[in-house]
Design an enzyme around this catalytic site. Structure first.
Site, PDB file in Angstrom:
ATOM      1  N   LYS A  53       0.746  -1.046   0.552  1.00 34.18           N
ATOM      2  CA  LYS A  53      -0.411   0.153   0.155  1.00 34.18           C
ATOM      3  C   LYS A  53       0.716   1.533   0.063  1.00 34.18           C
ATOM      4  O   LYS A  53       0.507   2.342  -0.788  1.00 34.18           O
ATOM      5  CB  LYS A  53      -0.707  -0.132   1.214  1.00 34.18           C
ATOM      6  CG  LYS A  53      -1.880  -1.337   0.731  1.00 34.18           C
ATOM      7  CD  LYS A  53      -3.052  -1.419   2.295  1.00 34.18           C
ATOM      8  CE  LYS A  53      -4.101  -2.226   2.039  1.00 34.18           C
ATOM      9  NZ  LYS A  53      -4.968  -2.938   3.475  1.00 34.18           N
ATOM     10  N   GLN A  97      -5.735  -1.767   9.831  1.00 36.24           N
ATOM     11  CA  GLN A  97      -4.874  -3.065   9.381  1.00 36.24           C
ATOM     12  C   GLN A  97      -5.163  -4.230   9.981  1.00 36.24           C
ATOM     13  O   GLN A  97      -4.662  -4.450  11.118  1.00 36.24           O
ATOM     14  CB  GLN A  97      -3.482  -3.175   8.476  1.00 36.24           C
ATOM     15  CG  GLN A  97      -2.672  -4.016   8.281  1.00 36.24           C
ATOM     16  CD  GLN A  97      -3.299  -4.326   6.775  1.00 36.24           C
ATOM     17  OE1 GLN A  97      -3.585  -3.458   5.888  1.00 36.24           O
ATOM     18  NE2 GLN A  97      -4.620  -5.626   6.378  1.00 36.24           N
ATOM     19  N   ASP A 120     -10.794   3.323   4.130  1.00 36.85           N
ATOM     20  CA  ASP A 120     -11.405   2.087   4.137  1.00 36.85           C
ATOM     21  C   ASP A 120     -12.896   1.496   4.415  1.00 36.85           C
ATOM     22  O   ASP A 120     -13.355   0.111   3.831  1.00 36.85           O
ATOM     23  CB  ASP A 120     -10.438   0.730   4.891  1.00 36.85           C
ATOM     24  CG  ASP A 120     -10.258  -0.325   4.928  1.00 36.85           C
ATOM     25  OD1 ASP A 120      -9.987  -0.811   3.035  1.00 36.85           O
ATOM     26  OD2 ASP A 120      -9.947  -1.431   5.848  1.00 36.85           O
TER      27      ASP A 120
END
Ligand code: NAP
Length: 284
Positions: A53, A97, A120
């Protein structure tokens, strides 16, 4: 092989080029988009995702910050870090994450995350907005899937869609996004009876299970569109393996995503484009 490839790698490249152009415009107006990631320091898979990422962020001109949490990180420190990022005007996107170390309460962390920075799209605030059909950031993986379908001219309206998996970050939002596109949607899960038969009803089949090659060729309706979100490490295999047996499914389906190179790259591309949306929203 009969099926055509839903090429996430190629589309993600296109999306990232568009993201870069938008970043250049923002920079010309004095804003450099920034995405900050909270990640478990002890989880090699998470660190590998975060590295990818970061690389793609840098290529697109997005600044990326990383905060590593470990066994010594307390819940209070995690929440303080999120509060700081929420308040920091230079930060446009925050990504948590999954998974964080077990002693940390991920749900509480997600509740603390500001919806305007949840690029996200997995916080309860963002999911509420999705299910209420309100504007907001959409979960990156299902959003990537929908972009992949749209780009290849695959219409969902009136189609029977089956999503295997009902996770909060993937199965449920994917089902809702298909519903928003007027598909008739079934969500299957570990207690579904006659899973193979349910799958055979699908014009669009989305596998989001986490079981390598569970979906076989004879689970697929001839001509169906097959989207494989699975990403499984299998001993003895050099690359990740999907939830669908690609070789068998590709003989029956009309379109199929490869693993790797299908849904995965689209997830990251969607994350970057959501981050730029967040930065552009400052000018709205
Ligand atoms: P998850 O939270 O573990 O959810 C898995 C779902 O699959 C659950 O709803 C579970 O049902 C269902 N399931 C498990 N075994 C089943 C079976 N035998 N038959 C039918 N359903 C079954 O996983 P997730 O986070 O959604 O991830 C799913 C897969 O997608 C994983 O391989 C993950 O690595 C991958 N993934 C990929 C990306 C990407 O960017 N490509 C992003 C996220 C995840 P129950 O609810 O009944 O337990």
């Amino acid at each position: 092989m009969n099926a055509q490839i839903l090429d996430g790698k190629a589309l993600s490249k296109l999306v990232r080029a568009q993201v870069k152009e938008r970043v250049d415009h923002l920079v010309a107006r004095g804003v450099r988009p920034r995405l900050d990631v909270l990640v478990a320091a002890q989880d090699p898979a998470s660190l590998a995702y975060v590295r990818m990422k970061r690389k793609w962020c840098e290529e697109a001109g997005i600044v990326s910050g990383v905060f590593e949490v470990n066994e010594a990180t307390t819940q209070a420190e995690l929440l303080a870090q999120i509060a700081g990022l929420n308040e920091n005007q230079d930060v446009h996107g925050i990504l948590l994450q999954h998974p964080l170390p077990k002693h940390l309460d991920e749900n509480e962390a997600l509740l603390a995350l500001g919806a305007e920075k949840d690029v996200d799209g997995i916080s309860p605030a963002s999911l509420g907005r999705l299910f209420a059909d309100l504007p907001g950031f959409r979960c990156a993986t299902p959003l990537g899937i929908m972009k992949l379908l749209a780009h290849h001219g695959i219409r969902c309206e009136g189609k029977r869609a089956v999503v295997i998996g009902r996770s909060v970050i993937l199965g449920k939002p994917a089902a809702h996004m298909l519903l928003q596109q007027n598909a008739t949607v079934t969500i299957a899960h570990s207690r579904t009876v006659d899973l193979r038969e349910r799958c055979r009803e699908a014009d669009i089949l989305v596998a989001a299970v986490g079981r390598p090659e569970m979906v076989r060729g004879d689970w697929i309706k001839p001509g169906a569109v097959v989207v494989d979100a699975g990403y499984n490490k299998v001993e003895g295999r050099t690359s990740d393996v999907g939830d669908v047996c690609f070789e068998e499914a590709a003989e029956v389906a009309s379109w199929i995503t490869p693993v790797p190179g299908g849904v995965g790259p689209m997830t990251v591309a969607s994350l970057l484009s959501n981050t730029v949306d967040a930065a552009e929203a400052r000018f709205a």
